[in-house]
Each structure stands twice: as structure tokens, then as C-alpha cells.
Motif scaffolding. Structure first.
Motif, PDB file in Angstrom:
ATOM      1  N   GLU A  82     -20.635 -47.957  22.480  1.00  0.00           N
ATOM      2  CA  GLU A  82     -21.421 -48.950  21.940  1.00  0.00           C
ATOM      3  C   GLU A  82     -20.572 -49.877  20.900  1.00  0.00           C
ATOM      4  N   GLY A  83     -20.306 -51.298  21.132  1.00  0.00           N
ATOM      5  CA  GLY A  83     -19.631 -51.978  20.483  1.00  0.00           C
ATOM      6  C   GLY A  83     -18.062 -51.554  20.172  1.00  0.00           C
ATOM      7  N   ALA A  84     -17.533 -51.115  18.929  1.00  0.00           N
ATOM      8  CA  ALA A  84     -16.215 -50.822  18.719  1.00  0.00           C
ATOM      9  C   ALA A  84     -15.936 -49.166  18.988  1.00  0.00           C
ATOM     10  N   HIS A  85     -17.148 -48.647  19.177  1.00  0.00           N
ATOM     11  CA  HIS A  85     -17.216 -47.097  19.111  1.00  0.00           C
ATOM     12  C   HIS A  85     -17.646 -46.317  20.537  1.00  0.00           C
ATOM     13  N   ILE A  86     -17.196 -45.133  20.512  1.00  0.00           N
ATOM     14  CA  ILE A  86     -17.400 -44.363  21.794  1.00  0.00           C
ATOM     15  C   ILE A  86     -17.703 -43.102  21.183  1.00  0.00           C
ATOM     16  N   TRP A  87     -18.504 -42.237  21.863  1.00  0.00           N
ATOM     17  CA  TRP A  87     -19.056 -40.714  21.738  1.00  0.00           C
ATOM     18  C   TRP A  87     -18.628 -39.739  22.507  1.00  0.00           C
ATOM     19  N   ASP A  88     -18.226 -38.680  22.110  1.00  0.00           N
ATOM     20  CA  ASP A  88     -17.709 -37.683  23.185  1.00  0.00           C
ATOM     21  C   ASP A  88     -19.003 -36.625  23.520  1.00  0.00           C
ATOM     22  N   ASN A  89     -18.733 -35.564  24.244  1.00  0.00           N
ATOM     23  CA  ASN A  89     -19.760 -34.848  24.596  1.00  0.00           C
ATOM     24  C   ASN A  89     -20.210 -33.706  23.388  1.00  0.00           C
ATOM     25  N   GLN A  90     -19.511 -33.759  22.421  1.00  0.00           N
ATOM     26  CA  GLN A  90     -19.845 -33.026  21.270  1.00  0.00           C
ATOM     27  C   GLN A  90     -20.780 -33.698  20.306  1.00  0.00           C
ATOM     28  N   GLY A  91     -21.013 -34.967  20.492  1.00  0.00           N
ATOM     29  CA  GLY A  91     -21.909 -35.839  19.748  1.00  0.00           C
ATOM     30  C   GLY A  91     -20.816 -36.758  18.680  1.00  0.00           C
ATOM     31  N   ARG A  92     -19.596 -36.493  18.656  1.00  0.00           N
ATOM     32  CA  ARG A  92     -18.854 -37.247  17.664  1.00  0.00           C
ATOM     33  C   ARG A  92     -18.730 -38.652  17.962  1.00  0.00           C
ATOM     34  N   ARG A  93     -18.738 -39.348  16.848  1.00  0.00           N
ATOM     35  CA  ARG A  93     -18.738 -40.783  16.797  1.00  0.00           C
ATOM     36  C   ARG A  93     -17.279 -41.198  16.686  1.00  0.00           C
ATOM     37  N   ILE A  94     -16.366 -41.989  17.491  1.00  0.00           N
ATOM     38  CA  ILE A  94     -15.047 -42.165  17.507  1.00  0.00           C
ATOM     39  C   ILE A  94     -14.876 -43.791  17.478  1.00  0.00           C
ATOM     40  N   LEU A  95     -13.946 -44.303  16.554  1.00  0.00           N
ATOM     41  CA  LEU A  95     -13.568 -45.707  16.718  1.00  0.00           C
ATOM     42  C   LEU A  95     -12.691 -45.994  17.787  1.00  0.00           C
ATOM     43  N   ASP A  96     -13.053 -46.933  18.671  1.00  0.00           N
ATOM     44  CA  ASP A  96     -11.978 -47.014  19.843  1.00  0.00           C
ATOM     45  C   ASP A  96     -10.961 -48.141  19.303  1.00  0.00           C
ATOM     46  N   GLY A  97      -9.964 -47.644  18.720  1.00  0.00           N
ATOM     47  CA  GLY A  97      -8.743 -48.558  18.348  1.00  0.00           C
ATOM     48  C   GLY A  97      -7.730 -48.891  19.418  1.00  0.00           C
ATOM     49  N   LEU A  98      -8.063 -48.646  20.640  1.00  0.00           N
ATOM     50  CA  LEU A  98      -7.304 -49.176  21.575  1.00  0.00           C
ATOM     51  C   LEU A  98      -8.014 -50.077  22.399  1.00  0.00           C
ATOM     52  N   SER A  99      -9.150 -50.256  22.610  1.00  0.00           N
ATOM     53  CA  SER A  99      -9.958 -50.986  23.578  1.00  0.00           C
ATOM     54  C   SER A  99      -9.926 -50.296  24.708  1.00  0.00           C
TER      55      SER A  99
END
Length: 463
Positions: A45-62
């Protein structure tokens, strides 16, 4: 029909195990799994991705220099569904669909000069392969069959097919697949950090590097060289920006020796540097452009080779064909998505957003220069690299064991665990690359810098 469902709460997710057992991942060491679980990305969503552990991660590589408009753009998904419902597939092998024709016209209008002819592929490597094949046939049709070689730059990456890999300037990537398509030759790149003797005169360095291309053409024989392939900003080696005057000198050299200039913009096109095509920003006019990635913001696989009227001319002669193509090139769904993505980029002013914010992104990342492990920060637009060094004063890089520990051992997992997806890389010297979605601003820049600072501070104790 098998459906993909997320497991209910309390039920183990078997995705990583399935991947370890059956998925042959790209550019990955297969044997390290399942001992090291495969990271599983479930949504964005937007500039972030989520993994299967529910962690929110900034997608710094598009994603992979791809998701210009950000994740979760439902309007693009809806366009894909509509097109699939009307016509999911038809090849561009002597036929067209409305979307393919419209996208070709759109790209021709966006491309500089008279680059008006669009050959669709499904990705960047195929676009590079297409450009080389077109250059070879072009010169055969012009009565110069000996012109077939390509000059590219040291450490440059241009793709993985046998032809594109021959253009790639990374020996370690090629050794397992040799012999490759013959004809690829190298000239120096524009990494001025590794040429400190030119530190006081960047323009002189640019002219020196450009003249090495002419030297390579003359060494091989101008009557044997078909093309020069250059990225506007070289990816591999860490966002190598050419000094002023470089591309203009290369253009002069190509014209002087009847060599085609190919601008490989698989990463650099579609706003990554604040213009639709980066050659415009760096003020040179190529004979062909190769592009992909950001054309659809990753919502559908597509790429293209865009050729000038000069290049297409002999192919328009009676009885001439270009015996080359791809089943899914210009796929109708991807073409429809790309048109909608270009509309979205224009509507939201994403190119101007990059131009307005590139200095702030560079300034934010340059804060990292106070760390002993950071030797250089370089880039342009929304495409930057942080070069890591063992000794800042001497610019000494890391040995093989230290590279292994940093690039394949510590950094990928630590950055991800700290909330940032980006790219540690040592295809040249050791760098960490960032290329955020074009929707990002200062808040995301600060988030990247803070995570990089914490992670690199920890990394200093390992080498």
C-alpha cells in the motif's frame, strides 16, 4: 480450481516452505532454504509492503526500480480486469489491438526527437536483446554486414539473455554461461569516486571516459562495431552519474564512426529521474531507447525498444521483415495498464515531484557520510547509492570474505528486519541502493536514512 488463501489465525503459513521446496528463485542461492526462511511479501500500500508476519516495511527499491506509482493503486487493477474481460490476449505478430496501437503512439510522442517506432517486449532484457538484433540487421540492410559488435561499460548490467549478457560488463555474472553471443566489448565507466585524480575537474573525467569508448571502437575497427549501449545513470556499480559533456561526446563519437547509440533506460525511464526518458534530462538523443519496469508501475509485465526513423528506414523497404518477436510482447492487459499508469503519472505530476524532491533525497542520504563505513553517496532523481568502504581515508574496499559477510550475510536480513527493503550489492564495489516509489517525500526519506544509519552502524562492528 486452486485458490491462494491466507491461513486462519493460529494456522502455520506454509508459503516459505512451499517456496523452499518448489520455487526456483531468481538471483538467489537455493540451497540456503529452508534453514533460512524465504521472506514472504503479502501485500503493499503506497510506499510500504507487509510480510506474512504482519511487519510493515518501507519499499525503498520500488520493488525492483519498478513501482513508480506505489503499491495498491486500485485504478490500475481495475483497468487490468476490464481489459482482461474484453480481450485478454492477442499477439502483435502482424496484428494489433487498440491498446497496443495507442500505447505505441503515446510512447512515440513522449520519446525525444524522431524515436517514433515502438517494438514491444515483456521486459528489459528482451528490449536490450531486440536492440542488438535490430542494430545487426540494420547494418546488413545498409550493406555493412561486418558491423555487429557492441561497446558497453565496465560493471554495467544489461540483462541475462545470451545476447544481453554479452553486453553486460560483469565477468562473474557471465562465467557460468560462457561461451556467450560473441561481440560484446567494454570501456571504462564513470565512477569518479574511483578516479580521485579527476576530483577537481569532473568535465575532464567525463571527456576522458567518453574518449575511451572511441578508443574501443577504433581498436575493434569501426567497420565491425554496430552500437554503443549506455544507461543514463549506470545501475550496477552503484548509481554512476556521468559528468557534464560525457553523453554529448559519446554522441559525436557514434556519429563519426557510424555507430548506433542505444540508451538503456530499463531503470531510468518513466520518471525515475524526473522525465519520461532520462536521455532528455542528460541532453542527448540516442538512436534507440530500451525501456520496461516503470512503464506499467509493475502492474503488468511490459517493455519496449523505441527506434528512430533512421533505424526503421531500411526495415520499411519492400520485402524486408524483422524476424524477431515475443509471444507476450505488448500484452493487451499490460498495454492497457501502461496507458492508465502514464495517465496517473501525468495527473499526479510524479515527474515534477521527483525534480522537486531529488535534492532533498540526496541531502538526506548524505547525512550518512558521517559514518566511518560510508565512503560515498551518489545518484540522481529517485535513484541513489551509498558506497561502503573498509577505510574511508584510503577508499579501501572489502575483501571477498568481508563482502560475503556484509552483502549476503548481514545487510539484507538486518535491513529488512529493521523495516527497509532495499538493495545491498557488490557487483562493483560494495553499495546499498535505494530507489523509492515516486510518490515518496521527506517522511519516507527520513525513514530510509534512519534505518540505514542504525543498520550500517551495526555493520561497522562486523568488518
Amino acid at each position: 480450481m486452486t485458490s491462494i488463501e491466507h491461513p486462519p489465525a493460529g494456522v502455520p503459513d506454509r508459503t516459505a516452505q512451499r517456496a523452499a521446496d518448489h520455487l526456483w528463485m531468481h538471483f538467489a542461492r537455493q540451497g540456503r532454504h529452508p534453514e533460512v526462511p524465504v521472506p514472504v511479501i503479502t501485500r503493499g500500500e503506497g510506499a510500504h509492503i507487509w510480510d506474512n508476519q504482519g511487519r510493515r516495511i518501507l519499499d525503498g527499491l520500488s520493488g525492483l526500480f519498478v513501482v513508480q506509482a506505489g503499491h495498491g493503486r486500485r485504478e490500475l487493477a481495475e483497468v487490468a480486469a476490464k481489459q482482461a474481460g474484453e480481450l485478454a490476449f492477442f499477439p502483435v505478430w502482424g496484428y494489433t489491438t487498440p491498446g497496443q496501437a495507442e500505447l505505441a503512439e503515446r510512447l512515440a510522442h513522449l520519446a525525444p526527437g524522431d524515436l517514433n517506432r515502438v517494438f514491444f517486449t515483456t521486459g528489459g532484457g528482451e528490449a536490450v536483446e531486440t536492440a542488438w538484433k535490430a542494430a545487426k540487421q540494420y547494418f546488413k540492410l545498409q550493406g555493412k554486414p561486418g558491423k555487429h559488435k557492441v561497446i558497453s561499460r565496465a560493471v554495467a548490467y544489461h540483462g541475462t539473455t545470451q545476447g544481453a549478457l554479452a553486453i553486460t560488463g560483469l565477468p562473474a555474472m557471465k562465467k557460468d554461461f560462457e561461451p556467450l553471443t560473441p561481440g560484446g566489448f567494454r570501456a571504462p565507466n564513470t565512477n569518479i569516486y574511483r578516479h580521485p585524480e579527476f576530483a577537481e575537474d569532473e568535465k575532464a573525467f567525463g571527456l576522458w571516459a567518453a574518449d575511451r569508448i572511441e578508443e574501443a571502437i577504433l581498436f575493434e575497427g569501426a567497420d565491425t562495431v554496430a552500437a554503443v549501449f549506455l544507461e543514463p545513470v549506470q545501475n550496477s556499480g552503484g548509481c554512476l552519474v556521468a559528468p557534464p559533456g560525457y553523453f554529448q561526446r559519446v554522441r559525436e563519437i557514434c556519429d563519426r564512426h557510424d555507430v548506433l547509440l542505444v540508451s538503456d533506460e530499463v531503470i531510468c525511464a518513466f520518471g525515475r529521474h524526473g522525465t519520461m526518458f532520462a536521455c532528455e534530462k542528460f541532453d542527448y538523443l540516442p538512436d534507440m531507447i530500451t525501456c520496461a519496469k516503470g512503464m506499467s508501475s509493475g502492474y503488468g509485465p511490459i517493455g519496449a525498444m523505441i527506434a528512430s526513423e533512421k533505424v526503421i528506414e531500411p526495415f520499411l523497404r519492400p520485402g524486408v521483415a524483422f524476424p524477431h518477436g515475443y509471444t507476450f510482447g505488448g500484452h493487451p492487459v499490460s498495454a492497457a495498464i501502461s496507458l492508465a499508469n502514464l495517465d496517473l503519472m501525468e495527473r499526479e505530476g510524479l515527474n515534477q515531484r521527483v525534480l522537486d524532491n531529488e535534492e532533498a533525497l540526496g541531502a538526506t542520504l548524505r547525512k550518512l557520510l558521517d559514518l566511518p563505513i560510508v565512503g560515498d553517496v551518489r545518484g540522481d532523481g529517485y535513484f541513489w547509492a551509498v558506497e561502503l568502504v573498509k577505510d574511508k581515508a584510503t577508499r579501501q574496499t572489502f575483501d571477498a570474505a568481508e563482502r560475503e559477510a556484509l552483502v549476503r550475510g548481514f545487510l539484507p536480513g538486518a535491513l529488512f528486519a529493521n523495516g527497509l527493503y532495499c538493495r545491498p550489492d557488490d557487483r562493483g564495489d560494495v553499495v546499498v541502493q535505494v530507489a523509492p516509489p515516486l510518490i515518496c517525500g521527506q517522511a519516507e526519506f527520513d525513514e530510509m536514512e534512519q534505518i540505514l544509519r542504525a543498520t550500517l552502524t551495526e555493520a561497522q562492528g562486523l568488518v
